[in-house]
Design a protein around this motif. Structure first.
Motif, PDB file in Angstrom:
ATOM      1  N   ASP A   1      -3.139  -6.154   2.278  1.00  0.00           N
ATOM      2  CA  ASP A   1      -4.092  -5.202   2.834  1.00  0.00           C
ATOM      3  C   ASP A   1      -4.785  -4.323   1.785  1.00  0.00           C
ATOM      4  O   ASP A   1      -4.637  -3.092   1.756  1.00  0.00           O
ATOM      5  CB  ASP A   1      -3.398  -4.302   3.865  1.00  0.00           C
ATOM      6  CG  ASP A   1      -4.370  -3.896   4.952  1.00  0.00           C
ATOM      7  OD1 ASP A   1      -5.596  -3.901   4.683  1.00  0.00           O
ATOM      8  OD2 ASP A   1      -3.931  -3.553   6.058  1.00  0.00           O
TER       9      ASP A   1
ATOM     10  N   PRO B   1       0.827  -1.208   0.000  1.00  0.00           N
ATOM     11  CA  PRO B   1       0.000   0.000   0.000  1.00  0.00           C
ATOM     12  C   PRO B   1       0.860   1.256   0.000  1.00  0.00           C
ATOM     13  O   PRO B   1       0.558   2.244  -0.659  1.00  0.00           O
ATOM     14  CB  PRO B   1      -0.789  -0.125   1.306  1.00  0.00           C
ATOM     15  CG  PRO B   1      -0.829  -1.584   1.603  1.00  0.00           C
ATOM     16  CD  PRO B   1       0.461  -2.138   1.079  1.00  0.00           C
TER      17      PRO B   1
ATOM     18  N   ALA C   1      -8.559   2.593   0.361  1.00  0.00           N
ATOM     19  CA  ALA C   1      -9.016   3.830   1.006  1.00  0.00           C
ATOM     20  C   ALA C   1      -7.993   4.945   0.786  1.00  0.00           C
ATOM     21  O   ALA C   1      -8.356   6.080   0.458  1.00  0.00           O
ATOM     22  CB  ALA C   1      -9.240   3.592   2.502  1.00  0.00           C
ATOM     23  N   LEU C   2      -6.716   4.612   0.946  1.00  0.00           N
ATOM     24  CA  LEU C   2      -5.702   5.657   0.772  1.00  0.00           C
ATOM     25  C   LEU C   2      -5.651   6.122  -0.680  1.00  0.00           C
ATOM     26  O   LEU C   2      -5.436   7.307  -0.957  1.00  0.00           O
ATOM     27  CB  LEU C   2      -4.329   5.150   1.221  1.00  0.00           C
ATOM     28  CG  LEU C   2      -4.193   4.886   2.725  1.00  0.00           C
ATOM     29  CD1 LEU C   2      -2.830   4.275   3.039  1.00  0.00           C
ATOM     30  CD2 LEU C   2      -4.389   6.169   3.537  1.00  0.00           C
TER      31      LEU C   2
ATOM     32  N   PHE D   1      -7.815  -3.343   1.415  1.00  0.00           N
ATOM     33  CA  PHE D   1      -8.774  -2.331   1.856  1.00  0.00           C
ATOM     34  C   PHE D   1      -8.055  -1.037   2.226  1.00  0.00           C
ATOM     35  O   PHE D   1      -8.439   0.062   1.827  1.00  0.00           O
ATOM     36  CB  PHE D   1      -9.598  -2.822   3.060  1.00  0.00           C
ATOM     37  CG  PHE D   1     -10.621  -1.818   3.501  1.00  0.00           C
ATOM     38  CD1 PHE D   1     -11.866  -1.778   2.897  1.00  0.00           C
ATOM     39  CD2 PHE D   1     -10.319  -0.866   4.464  1.00  0.00           C
ATOM     40  CE1 PHE D   1     -12.805  -0.819   3.259  1.00  0.00           C
ATOM     41  CE2 PHE D   1     -11.250   0.100   4.836  1.00  0.00           C
ATOM     42  CZ  PHE D   1     -12.501   0.111   4.236  1.00  0.00           C
ATOM     43  N   LEU D   2      -6.991  -1.201   2.985  1.00  0.00           N
ATOM     44  CA  LEU D   2      -6.217  -0.039   3.410  1.00  0.00           C
ATOM     45  C   LEU D   2      -5.673   0.710   2.188  1.00  0.00           C
ATOM     46  O   LEU D   2      -5.773   1.938   2.083  1.00  0.00           O
ATOM     47  CB  LEU D   2      -5.085  -0.533   4.307  1.00  0.00           C
ATOM     48  CG  LEU D   2      -4.148   0.492   4.915  1.00  0.00           C
ATOM     49  CD1 LEU D   2      -3.818   0.078   6.338  1.00  0.00           C
ATOM     50  CD2 LEU D   2      -2.875   0.620   4.139  1.00  0.00           C
TER      51      LEU D   2
ATOM     52  N   PRO E   1     -18.217   1.650   2.936  1.00  0.00           N
ATOM     53  CA  PRO E   1     -17.327   2.723   3.407  1.00  0.00           C
ATOM     54  C   PRO E   1     -16.440   3.309   2.302  1.00  0.00           C
ATOM     55  O   PRO E   1     -16.245   4.522   2.254  1.00  0.00           O
ATOM     56  CB  PRO E   1     -16.477   2.056   4.504  1.00  0.00           C
ATOM     57  CG  PRO E   1     -16.887   0.646   4.584  1.00  0.00           C
ATOM     58  CD  PRO E   1     -18.090   0.418   3.745  1.00  0.00           C
ATOM     59  N   LEU E   2     -15.934   2.462   1.409  1.00  0.00           N
ATOM     60  CA  LEU E   2     -15.073   3.000   0.339  1.00  0.00           C
ATOM     61  C   LEU E   2     -15.857   3.939  -0.576  1.00  0.00           C
ATOM     62  O   LEU E   2     -15.377   5.006  -0.957  1.00  0.00           O
ATOM     63  CB  LEU E   2     -14.493   1.869  -0.509  1.00  0.00           C
ATOM     64  CG  LEU E   2     -13.307   1.113   0.068  1.00  0.00           C
ATOM     65  CD1 LEU E   2     -12.881   0.010  -0.891  1.00  0.00           C
ATOM     66  CD2 LEU E   2     -12.147   2.061   0.336  1.00  0.00           C
TER      67      LEU E   2
ATOM     68  N   ASP F   1     -17.153  -3.759   3.153  1.00  0.00           N
ATOM     69  CA  ASP F   1     -15.960  -3.088   2.624  1.00  0.00           C
ATOM     70  C   ASP F   1     -16.335  -1.985   1.640  1.00  0.00           C
ATOM     71  O   ASP F   1     -15.760  -0.902   1.645  1.00  0.00           O
ATOM     72  CB  ASP F   1     -15.066  -4.083   1.864  1.00  0.00           C
ATOM     73  CG  ASP F   1     -14.331  -5.039   2.788  1.00  0.00           C
ATOM     74  OD1 ASP F   1     -14.202  -4.729   3.989  1.00  0.00           O
ATOM     75  OD2 ASP F   1     -13.882  -6.095   2.298  1.00  0.00           O
TER      76      ASP F   1
END
Ligand code: B12
Ligand code: SF4
Lengths: 306, 450
Positions: B272, B236, B278-279, B274-275, B300-301, B297
């Motif tokens: 990861d 990420p 989001a970033l 998801f992390l 929220p995204l 998941d």
């Protein structure tokens, strides 16, 4: 062919601020960077720090939180130990919401006693949050400042109460969290006001008010980015570490409503809501995050790189 | 870098001939710099000036489209690095993946799960934009059938991950839907030729920015035009840093050869995802592929994306006016709130849940929440009384009782004084409206007598 990357170079540097620890504890130092967050450029001597809230007073925990922290949340000392121990929080945010007339109605001296107990139960760095009621907080902050046996941070100093809070903090060697409602000019003004009182700048954190995901998060994201860019560009009054409290994420219906099955398992969704709010804050430039769910601590620490 | 008026002036004939409609060449240069005129309006300009100025006027990050019609996905076409500098225009597109080697049942149920990743928030639909089809079978025929079925079932544009053979077969099946072609790195050249022939967008991957600059040049040499760039990060952290590099090269550096929307495959073994996702929504990802189809998941995204891609100058708002909840009568309750979409849809949802017909007055406060509007002086005793007098609610109901949001209880006295309406202070949170409305005695809304 070799590519030259256009990397912005900033004249300013964020002030380093340390949250002191008790004997045997590890202090938390944040700030010190001269570049934007999450990027390999410039210097980032300190990683962002992820902490946890220790609540007081009457709690109506959403199911996902009740399952994770329920057994401890009613007992601040047990909760503090658990947060700083098993759950990996680098600092604690002890919320005295329990002193709010509608939040449990603890007296000011009871609030101060909780502070004393928590501070002696764990050496972790601690920020102490007021209850949000103006009148109570005016009594609470001085009492807490006196009761705390070691240096802590008092949250919050705002335009109205800053003389009182900063005065109490100065008298006992504490730091303050300067609060403003999503407004860069007010954030700056708060730091100028504190400077006028002779408050040491390296004992001040900026709290820009953190809106939860879907409920004002974008305003916070942009204010944090703007504060950070202004600080790095040389505005010393804004070159301070930024604290984001993620508690508002739990006010979102999406984080807590179990009846909407199409939204997925609420046990997973709630923590995701808090985590996503926190990731956006880190991306914008936050230096300290306060979480409510233990899983957020671990998850957000995964993105709190230097 | 954008050209300044002086840079532009230096390129003009400097004869002040006025053919452009401006009094001087300098005035004309200032118009161009402000984006209000184009060099075409100056007939005597040299070829060199025309070329330089039209290149400078093109968006620093070109646009790439995938799909057609209503479901068309637009990537890139951004002009700033931070949303407060103007706004972001084209939200990070999100694709969810599916493999072509499962049973028919698995395939259909996965497609159904992807189709369900569509939610309504504050009056907008937020949904997964594309389906990414991974060729795991290695069989051209099977892959092509899966592509046709995926498009048919979802109507979403496709991202086709496959080696050259299956890719060509799938293109035969679904080319008119304008899929994005994602060849394996070894098959870049044949895929680039295919993309050129069929005028389709192409995903180019290579290690890092240096690698990309070579691969993108190869793809262009093969005739492909519409490209997205994947610097193939392994973590990420690399992903955020590489996405930032690409966006800065386009916007700060104006490096044309690397100015493409970024694309990231966060599936397979990516750590990861998801992390990272989001970033990357926050930091310059143009297109993301995820393996997760879990709404816990995606909601929220998609919400994060909706937040960050709203115009910071203009909150999402609804039109002010009198709204009916259910079929209200002349003795139905009258509630008031503000025209911030988030506030309106929250209150509306809660009022509907009460199953009590009512009128909802939406005050024009420039799209602010109740407390923000109050703090800004836009939701006041005066403005509310004015609305009560002018919006026509007096003809729709025979009573004169207004339910005010609990957070602004302090306005009641002033409203009663100015409007003659009686004010009931409602709950602080509209989620308490159902029980509140059901508990109100009908006598609260009896007609007023002269
Ligand atoms: C995002 C935000 C902003 C955004 C604007 C967002 C927008 N479009 O409105 C920005 C950054 C621009 C902003 C600006 C300001 N803000 Co502001 N902001 C917020 C924040 C974080 C969230 C607001 C929100 O979106 N709430 C969600 C919506 C849905 O809530 P709502 O409209 O109130 O609706 C709820 C209830 O009122 C109720 N309800 C609504 N309608 C009805 C109707 C009936 C009949 C009933 C019964 C109930 C009901 O139910 C709803 C759901 O619970 C709040 C703090 C917070 N966490 O609440 C501060 C807050 C509202 N802001 C505040 C202030 C002071 C300001 C500023 C004056 C400060 C400044 N920064 O200069 C300015 C004012 C604007 C200006 N001068 O231009 C204060 C208000 C202080 C007070 N107690 O009155 C708050 C509370 C922060 C604080 N704690 O100080 N703000
Ligand atoms: S038309 Fe061209 S040369 Fe003539 S005044 Fe305008 S800018 Fe100058």
């Amino acid at each position: 062919m070799s590519v030259t990357l256009p990397i912005p170079v900033f004249p300013g540097r964020i002030l380093e601020v340390t949250l002191p620890a008790g004997p045997g504890g590890t202090p938390v130092t944040v700030g010190g960077q001269n570049a934007l967050p999450l990027l390999p450029e410039g210097e980032h001597p300190n990683a962002p720090a992820v902490g946890m809230e220790v609540p007081t007073g009457t709690l109506e925990l959403p199911a996902a939180l009740a399952a994770a922290i329920g057994p401890f949340a009613g007992d601040p000392v047990a909760m503090a130990r658990k947060c700083a121990g098993d759950w990996g929080a680098r600092f604690l945010f002890l919320s005295l919401a329990g002193c709010h007339p509608d939040g449990g109605g603890l007296s000011v001296s009871e609030g101060a006693a909780v502070v004393r107990e928590v501070l002696s139960a764990t050496p972790a760095p601690v920020i102490i949050g007021g209850c949000g009621d103006e009148e109570v907080d005016a009594l609470l902050f001085p009492a807490v400042a006196e009761a705390a046996g070691r240096p802590v941070f008092l949250s919050y100093a705002e335009e109205k109460n800053h003389r009182l809070v900063a005065g109490a903090a100065l008298a006992y060697g504490h730091g303050v969290v300067a609060w403003s409602p999503i407004d860069i000019n007010m954030a700056k003004q708060m730091n100028l006001l504190l400077a006028d009182l002779g408050f040491p700048p390296d004992r001040v954190l900026i709290d820009p008010l953190t809106g939860g995901l879907g409920y004002g998060m974008e305003y916070t994201f942009t204010i944090v980015e703007r504060i950070r860019i202004a600080g790095l560009s040389g505005d010393a009054a804004l070159a301070r570490p930024i604290l984001c409290h993620l508690g508002d994420a739990w006010k979102a219906r999406e984080a807590t409503d179990a009846s909407e099955e199409a939204w997925g398992d609420v046990g997973a969704r709630g923590p995701r809501w808090e985590e996503t709010t926190g990731l956006a804050c880190l991306g914008a430039g936050a230096d300290l995050l306060v979480c409510r769910h233990p899983s957020s601590v671990a998850r957000l620490a995964g993105a709190a790189w230097r | 870098m954008a050209l300044t008026a002086i840079d532009i002036y230096k390129l003009l004939p400097k004869t002040n001939c006025k053919e452009c409609g401006q009094p001087t060449c300098l005035a004309f240069a200032m118009q161009i710099a402000a984006g209000k005129a184009s060099i075409e309006l100056c007939p005597p300009a040299s070829e060199e000036a025309k070329e330089k100025l039209s290149a400078a006027a093109a968006p620093p990050l070109p646009k790439v489209t995938i799909g057609t019609g209503e479901r068309e996905v637009v990537l890139g076409d951004e002009t700033v690095l931070f949303r407060h500098e103007k706004t972001f225009y084209h939200p990070t597109a999100i694709a969810v993946s599916i493999r072509d080697d499962g049973s028919d049942e698995e395939f259909a149920s996965r497609l159904a799960a992807i189709r369900r990743l569509s939610f309504e928030r504050v009056g907008q639909r937020i949904a997964v934009d594309l389906v990414a089809l991974r060729c795991a079978s290695g069989e051209a025929g099977r892959y092509a059938r899966a592509a046709a079925a995926a498009f048919e079932a979802t109507g979403l544009p496709l991202v086709l991950f496959a080696p050259a053979g299956p890719l060509a077969a799938a293109v035969e099946a679904v080319a008119p839907s304008r899929p994005l072609l994602v060849p394996t790195p070894e098959d870049l050249l044949p895929a680039a030729k295919l993309a050129a022939e069929r005028k389709l967008p192409l995903w180019v991957r290579a290690g890092g920015i240096e690698g990309l600059s070579v691969a993108l040049a190869d793809a262009r040499a093969a005739g492909a035009v519409s490209l997205v760039a994947d610097p193939s990060p392994e973590t990420p952290r690399d992903a955020v840093s590489l996405a930032t590099d690409l966006r800065r090269l386009a916007i700060l550096g104006r490096v044309r050869d690397l100015a493409y929307p970024s694309a990231f495959d966060l599936g397979g073994g990516f750590p990861d995802p998801f992390l990272a996702a989001a970033l990357l929504v926050a930091k310059y990802g143009s297109l993301l592929v995820l393996d997760s189809a879990d709404p816990a998941d995606l909601l929220p995204l998609l919400t994060l994306r909706q937040n960050l891609f709203t115009d910071p100058q203009r909150p999402i708002q609804v039109e002010a006016g009198v709204y009916a909840i259910g079929t209200p009568s002349e003795s139905s309750p009258v509630l008031i709130t503000t025209n911030f979409s988030l506030t309106y849809f929250t209150v509306r949802g809660d009022s509907e849940a009460a199953k009590v017909p009512a009128y909802l007055l939406i005050a024009d406060v420039d799209g602010m929440s109740v407390l923000t509007a109050w703090a800004a002086g836009k939701f006041t005793g005066e403005s509310i009384s004015k609305m009560l007098a002018e919006c026509g609610i007096g003809e729709k109901v025979s009573h004169r009782t207004l339910i005010l949001p609990g957070m602004v209880a302090r306005l009641s006295g002033r409203i009663e004084e100015l409007s003659g309406w009686r004010v009931l202070v409602g709950p602080q949170e509209s989620s308490a409206l159902p029980s509140y409305l059901r508990r109100l005695p009908p006598a609260a809304f009896l007609p007023v007598h002269g």
